[in-house]
Design a protein around this motif. Structure first.
Motif, PDB file in Angstrom:
ATOM      1  N   ASN A 270      -3.535  -2.394  -1.550  1.00 51.14           N
ATOM      2  CA  ASN A 270      -2.057  -1.994  -1.181  1.00 51.14           C
ATOM      3  C   ASN A 270      -1.521  -3.460  -0.931  1.00 51.14           C
ATOM      4  O   ASN A 270      -2.065  -4.487  -0.627  1.00 51.14           O
ATOM      5  N   VAL A 271      -0.196  -3.316  -1.226  1.00 50.46           N
ATOM      6  CA  VAL A 271       0.793  -4.505  -1.051  1.00 50.46           C
ATOM      7  C   VAL A 271       1.444  -4.354   0.384  1.00 50.46           C
ATOM      8  O   VAL A 271       1.813  -3.130   0.565  1.00 50.46           O
ATOM      9  N   HIS A 272       1.283  -5.031   1.321  1.00 47.60           N
ATOM     10  CA  HIS A 272       1.736  -4.658   2.788  1.00 47.60           C
ATOM     11  C   HIS A 272       2.815  -6.079   3.030  1.00 47.60           C
ATOM     12  O   HIS A 272       2.301  -7.210   2.776  1.00 47.60           O
ATOM     13  N   PRO A 273       3.889  -5.732   3.622  1.00 49.53           N
ATOM     14  CA  PRO A 273       4.985  -6.798   3.792  1.00 49.53           C
ATOM     15  C   PRO A 273       4.889  -7.514   5.298  1.00 49.53           C
ATOM     16  O   PRO A 273       5.766  -7.517   6.119  1.00 49.53           O
ATOM     17  N   SER A 274       3.601  -8.273   5.424  1.00 48.74           N
ATOM     18  CA  SER A 274       3.352  -9.043   6.395  1.00 48.74           C
ATOM     19  C   SER A 274       2.058  -9.789   6.221  1.00 48.74           C
ATOM     20  O   SER A 274       1.298  -9.500   5.347  1.00 48.74           O
TER      21      SER A 274
ATOM     22  N   SER B 194       6.529   5.433  -2.943  1.00 49.33           N
ATOM     23  CA  SER B 194       7.363   6.411  -2.249  1.00 49.33           C
ATOM     24  C   SER B 194       8.611   6.073  -2.491  1.00 49.33           C
ATOM     25  O   SER B 194       9.684   7.058  -2.055  1.00 49.33           O
ATOM     26  N   GLY B 195       8.916   4.860  -2.975  1.00 45.16           N
ATOM     27  CA  GLY B 195      10.557   4.376  -3.026  1.00 45.16           C
ATOM     28  C   GLY B 195      10.922   4.007  -4.214  1.00 45.16           C
ATOM     29  O   GLY B 195      10.650   4.406  -5.193  1.00 45.16           O
ATOM     30  N   ARG B 196      11.468   2.779  -4.288  1.00 45.46           N
ATOM     31  CA  ARG B 196      12.099   1.954  -5.246  1.00 45.46           C
ATOM     32  C   ARG B 196      11.197   1.676  -6.461  1.00 45.46           C
ATOM     33  O   ARG B 196      11.588   1.960  -7.716  1.00 45.46           O
ATOM     34  N   GLY B 197      10.126   1.254  -5.993  1.00 45.75           N
ATOM     35  CA  GLY B 197       9.067   0.810  -7.154  1.00 45.75           C
ATOM     36  C   GLY B 197       9.210  -0.515  -7.745  1.00 45.75           C
ATOM     37  O   GLY B 197       8.805  -0.806  -8.954  1.00 45.75           O
ATOM     38  N   THR B 198       9.739  -1.538  -6.917  1.00 49.44           N
ATOM     39  CA  THR B 198      10.146  -2.805  -7.744  1.00 49.44           C
ATOM     40  C   THR B 198       8.682  -3.545  -8.077  1.00 49.44           C
ATOM     41  O   THR B 198       8.365  -4.149  -8.852  1.00 49.44           O
ATOM     42  N   ASN B 199       7.726  -3.081  -6.878  1.00 53.84           N
ATOM     43  CA  ASN B 199       6.302  -3.689  -7.220  1.00 53.84           C
ATOM     44  C   ASN B 199       5.828  -3.165  -8.501  1.00 53.84           C
ATOM     45  O   ASN B 199       5.145  -3.786  -9.149  1.00 53.84           O
TER      46      ASN B 199
ATOM     47  N   VAL C 157      10.753 -11.538   1.242  1.00 51.50           N
ATOM     48  CA  VAL C 157       9.074 -11.084   1.225  1.00 51.50           C
ATOM     49  C   VAL C 157       8.991 -10.304   0.046  1.00 51.50           C
ATOM     50  O   VAL C 157       7.967 -10.417  -0.569  1.00 51.50           O
ATOM     51  N   LEU C 158       9.894  -9.343  -0.298  1.00 48.70           N
ATOM     52  CA  LEU C 158       9.576  -8.420  -1.428  1.00 48.70           C
ATOM     53  C   LEU C 158       9.370  -9.342  -2.876  1.00 48.70           C
ATOM     54  O   LEU C 158       8.449  -9.011  -3.652  1.00 48.70           O
ATOM     55  N   ASP C 159      10.179 -10.513  -2.899  1.00 49.24           N
ATOM     56  CA  ASP C 159       9.849 -11.262  -3.927  1.00 49.24           C
ATOM     57  C   ASP C 159       8.420 -11.919  -3.960  1.00 49.24           C
ATOM     58  O   ASP C 159       7.754 -11.999  -5.024  1.00 49.24           O
ATOM     59  N   CYS C 160       8.077 -12.301  -2.744  1.00 51.68           N
ATOM     60  CA  CYS C 160       6.739 -12.774  -2.727  1.00 51.68           C
ATOM     61  C   CYS C 160       5.687 -11.881  -2.879  1.00 51.68           C
ATOM     62  O   CYS C 160       4.644 -12.105  -3.419  1.00 51.68           O
ATOM     63  N   GLU C 161       6.084 -10.553  -2.465  1.00 50.15           N
ATOM     64  CA  GLU C 161       4.828  -9.454  -2.796  1.00 50.15           C
ATOM     65  C   GLU C 161       4.724  -9.243  -4.600  1.00 50.15           C
ATOM     66  O   GLU C 161       3.603  -9.177  -4.962  1.00 50.15           O
ATOM     67  N   HIS C 162       5.698  -9.500  -5.112  1.00 47.12           N
ATOM     68  CA  HIS C 162       5.733  -9.389  -6.484  1.00 47.12           C
ATOM     69  C   HIS C 162       4.754 -10.447  -7.260  1.00 47.12           C
ATOM     70  O   HIS C 162       4.026 -10.292  -7.869  1.00 47.12           O
TER      71      HIS C 162
ATOM     72  N   CYS D  74      -1.619   1.093  -4.126  1.00 49.97           N
ATOM     73  CA  CYS D  74      -0.547   1.428  -3.118  1.00 49.97           C
ATOM     74  C   CYS D  74       0.603   0.436  -3.378  1.00 49.97           C
ATOM     75  O   CYS D  74       0.376  -0.694  -2.736  1.00 49.97           O
ATOM     76  N   ALA D  75       1.682   1.000  -3.690  1.00 50.74           N
ATOM     77  CA  ALA D  75       2.854   0.079  -3.928  1.00 50.74           C
ATOM     78  C   ALA D  75       4.149   0.753  -3.314  1.00 50.74           C
ATOM     79  O   ALA D  75       5.102   1.337  -3.996  1.00 50.74           O
ATOM     80  N   GLY D  76       4.164   0.631  -2.025  1.00 51.93           N
ATOM     81  CA  GLY D  76       5.469   1.174  -1.202  1.00 51.93           C
ATOM     82  C   GLY D  76       4.947   2.669  -1.122  1.00 51.93           C
ATOM     83  O   GLY D  76       5.820   3.508  -1.043  1.00 51.93           O
ATOM     84  N   TYR D  77       3.860   2.970  -0.892  1.00 48.62           N
ATOM     85  CA  TYR D  77       3.193   4.314  -0.731  1.00 48.62           C
ATOM     86  C   TYR D  77       3.255   4.508   0.809  1.00 48.62           C
ATOM     87  O   TYR D  77       2.520   3.658   1.646  1.00 48.62           O
ATOM     88  N   MET D  78       3.922   5.516   1.251  1.00 47.90           N
ATOM     89  CA  MET D  78       4.329   5.312   2.817  1.00 47.90           C
ATOM     90  C   MET D  78       3.538   6.437   3.533  1.00 47.90           C
ATOM     91  O   MET D  78       4.110   7.291   4.392  1.00 47.90           O
ATOM     92  N   ARG D  79       2.426   6.721   2.877  1.00 48.69           N
ATOM     93  CA  ARG D  79       1.504   8.068   3.553  1.00 48.69           C
ATOM     94  C   ARG D  79       0.532   7.079   3.975  1.00 48.69           C
ATOM     95  O   ARG D  79      -0.438   6.482   3.108  1.00 48.69           O
TER      96      ARG D  79
ATOM     97  N   PRO E 247       0.296  -4.891  11.141  1.00 47.80           N
ATOM     98  CA  PRO E 247       0.200  -3.823  10.296  1.00 47.80           C
ATOM     99  C   PRO E 247       1.016  -2.602  10.591  1.00 47.80           C
ATOM    100  O   PRO E 247       1.825  -2.675  11.605  1.00 47.80           O
ATOM    101  N   GLY E 248       0.923  -1.503   9.530  1.00 50.54           N
ATOM    102  CA  GLY E 248       2.090  -0.572   9.933  1.00 50.54           C
ATOM    103  C   GLY E 248       3.623  -0.811   9.391  1.00 50.54           C
ATOM    104  O   GLY E 248       3.450  -1.380   8.365  1.00 50.54           O
ATOM    105  N   LEU E 249       4.522  -0.391  10.098  1.00 53.28           N
ATOM    106  CA  LEU E 249       5.771  -0.273   9.611  1.00 53.28           C
ATOM    107  C   LEU E 249       6.665  -1.232  10.144  1.00 53.28           C
ATOM    108  O   LEU E 249       6.284  -1.916  11.321  1.00 53.28           O
TER     109      LEU E 249
HETATM  110  N1  LIG Z   1       3.450   0.010   4.753  1.00 58.30           N
HETATM  111  C1  LIG Z   1       3.792   0.059   3.248  1.00 58.30           C
HETATM  112  C2  LIG Z   1       4.774  -0.711   3.089  1.00 58.30           C
HETATM  113  O1  LIG Z   1       5.719  -1.034   3.742  1.00 58.30           O
HETATM  114  N2  LIG Z   1       4.830  -1.092   1.682  1.00 58.30           N
HETATM  115  C3  LIG Z   1       6.386  -1.762   1.372  1.00 58.30           C
HETATM  116  O2  LIG Z   1       7.166  -0.934   0.851  1.00 58.30           O
HETATM  117  C4  LIG Z   1       8.263  -1.839   0.123  1.00 58.30           C
HETATM  118  C5  LIG Z   1       7.960  -1.165  -1.267  1.00 58.30           C
HETATM  119  O3  LIG Z   1       8.847  -1.703  -2.312  1.00 58.30           O
HETATM  120  P1  LIG Z   1       9.001  -1.175  -3.710  1.00 58.30           P
HETATM  121  O4  LIG Z   1       8.892   0.386  -3.751  1.00 58.30           O
HETATM  122  O5  LIG Z   1      10.284  -1.659  -4.296  1.00 58.30           O
HETATM  123  O6  LIG Z   1       7.747  -1.775  -4.446  1.00 58.30           O
HETATM  124  C6  LIG Z   1       7.486  -3.058  -0.148  1.00 58.30           C
HETATM  125  O7  LIG Z   1       8.285  -3.802   0.713  1.00 58.30           O
HETATM  126  C7  LIG Z   1       6.011  -2.751   0.335  1.00 58.30           C
HETATM  127  O8  LIG Z   1       5.479  -4.050   0.981  1.00 58.30           O
END
Ligand SMILES: NCC(=O)N[C@@H]1O[C@H](COP(=O)([O-])[O-])[C@@H](O)[C@H]1O
Ligand SMILES: Nc1nc2c(c(=O)[nH]1)N[C@@H](CN(C=O)c1ccc(C(=O)N[C@@H](CCC(=O)O)C(=O)O)cc1)CN2
Length: 213
Positions: A106-110, A10-15, A169-174, A85-90, A116-118
């Motif tokens: 799904n990749v979750h930032p916690s 849904s967003g930047r797409g760094t994952n 945390v984003l770096d950790c996700e990657h 699901c990589a930053g999919y906010m639905r 859970p959630g946002l």
């Molecule tokens: N609950 C879903 C959620 O919060 N996902 C989070 O959105 C960001 C997407 O970053 P990216 O678009 O740069 O990959 C990431 O931090 C991911 O964990």
């Protein structure tokens, strides 16, 4: 051509970019077969050729159910082995999850099951946590409640704010995401339609990574 991965963003797409880079470096034996977004302007879409992009705003449909059915058909059409699901906010419907049963992560930032959630980073800070991080988990209808495939942990620094914490945390996700995908591509980790997961051991043990002080 390796594991066929469909990515929902849904967003930047760094994952997504981390996965593209790992594929390019031949770290992952996989291919991105489609990138799907509820946000036509999502930067994530621009990271792949137009032929791989699908994006429809939910408001373009009379109902959210109609959107979910269109998304389900579009993803099924690329025959993925895995849906990421990589930053999919639905919140995905049971219809979609059933259609891709056992293949969605799904990749979750916690550190699930915490937060859970946002808004996870501010919630962790408000709760006085000293440790935080990211989780890769299987997706089930209940939000952020599916079996954990891996955790990546870091220590929260004194006086760190949510923006600074989110960046770490984003770096950790990657790192975690690529490690889990490596396991899936190599077959050492297998996802099961019943939600059960095995990595060749008697009892599956989720990956645990320390990703920063
Ligand atoms: N609950 C879903 C959620 O919060 N996902 C989070 O959105 C960001 C997407 O970053 P990216 O678009 O740069 O990959 C990431 O931090 C991911 O964990
Ligand atoms: N059924 C499931 N769907 C999704 C899961 C899941 O585990 N089960 N994981 C999420 C990702 N996610 C957190 O990691 C997440 C995504 C979206 C939301 C949320 O509350 N979304 C709102 C609308 C947000 C917006 O304004 O666009 C909603 O859908 O009503 C929470 C957590 C992916 N989907």
């Amino acid at each position: 051509m390796g594991l066929r991965i469909a990515v929902l963003c849904s967003g930047r797409g760094t994952n997504l970019q981390a996965v593209l880079d790992a594929i390019a470096q031949k770290t992952l034996n996989a291919e991105i077969v489609g990138v799907f977004s509820d946000k036509p302007a999502a930067q994530a879409l621009k990271r792949v050729p137009e032929t791989l992009r699908w994006s429809q705003p939910v408001r373009a449909f009379e109902t959210r159910e109609a959107y979910e059915h269109a998304l389900t058909e579009a993803v099924a059409a690329v025959r993925p082995d895995l849906v990421l699901c990589a930053g999919y906010m639905r919140i995905l419907s049971s219809h979609f999850i059933t259609a891709q049963r056992g293949r969605i992560i799904n990749v979750h930032p916690s550190l699930l099951p915490k937060f859970p959630g946002l808004d996870t980073h501010q919630r962790a800070l408000d709760a006085g946590e000293t440790e935080h991080g990211a989780t890769v988990h299987q997706v089930i209808p209940e939000l952020d409640a599916g079996p954990v495939l891996g955790h990546s942990r870091l220590k929260i620094r004194p006086n760190e704010n949510a923006t600074e914490l989110a960046a770490r945390v984003l770096d950790c996700e990657h790192v975690l995401l690529i490690r889990v995908l490596e396991q899936l591509c190599s077959g050492t980790l297998k996802l099961n339609e019943n939600g059960a997961i095995s990595d060749g051991h008697q009892e599956f043990r989720p990956l645990q990574i320390e990703c920063g002080g």
